[in-house]
Design an enzyme around this catalytic site. Structure first.
Site: not given
Ligand code: IMP
Ligand code: MG
Length: 179
Positions: A93-94, A97, A146, A159
């Site tokens: 995963e990237d 969050d 962000f 991207r």
């Molecule tokens: P989570 O379910 O809140 O952990 O969200 C994860 C997803 O939100 C990641 O896979 C990203 O696609 C997106 N995301 C969360 N933070 C960022 C950020 O700082 N930049 C871009 N995408 C983000």
């Molecule tokens: Mg993602």
């Protein structure tokens, strides 16, 4: 845009993560590497090119309902094609969050009978976490900012930046040229 993690630092860290993964999975006959579209793609390609363990690749795509009444409700838009029963799975995963996306996917992979499931995440926004997630291979911990680039987007832009940058209000408003 302020560069938070340079291309050189990304390359170095990706090689270190790959070395750790190769070491831990030595002897594994086929590691199933599962990426989460689309953000993880750049990281996943670079990471997998450094691995020597035999592997297969597959992808999930998710979306959150984005509703205040259903926090953490994650929709699977695209499921993986491969069977993972009895397999060693590495989820890639990237960014982690809140953790809701990965909580959902990790639970699903375990429910389907994977032999082992580990998580490799490039970025960890630990201060934003709402559910506990164990990150087995973590690239960098970052502040609650962000960020864009190296796969991460804002409204599908940025991207392809080869580094991780912090998006400020002016960029988000469209003031900056699209790279
Ligand atoms: P989570 O379910 O809140 O952990 O969200 C994860 C997803 O939100 C990641 O896979 C990203 O696609 C997106 N995301 C969360 N933070 C960022 C950020 O700082 N930049 C871009 N995408 C983000
Ligand atoms: Mg993602």
């Amino acid at each position: 845009m302020r560069i938070l993690i340079s291309q050189q630092d990304l390359e170095r860290r990706v090689r270190e993560l790959a070395a750790a993964i190769d070491r831990d999975y030595a002897g594994c006959d086929r590691l199933v590497c599962v990426g989460v579209l689309k953000g993880s793609v750049f990281f996943m390609v670079d990471l997998l090119k450094c691995l020597t363990v035999p592997l297969a690749i597959d992808f999930f795509q998710t979306a959150s309902y984005g509703s205040a009444t259903s926090p953490g409700e994650v929709r699977i838009r695209k499921d993986i094609d491969l069977s993972i029963r009895g397999k060693d799975v590495l989820l890639i995963e990237d960014i982690v969050d809140t953790g809701w996306t990965l909580r959902t996917i990790l639970d699903l992979l375990r429910f389907r009978g994977a032999r082992s499931v580990k998580l490799c995440a490039l970025l960890d926004k630990a201060a934003a976490r709402e559910v506990d997630i164990q990150i087995d291979y973590r690239g960098f911990e970052i502040e609650k900012l962000f960020v864009v680039g190296y796969g991460l987007d804002f409204d599908e832009r940025y991207r392809n930046l080869p580094y991780i940058a912090v998006l400020d209000a002016e960029d988000a408003a469209g003031g900056a040229p699209v790279p």
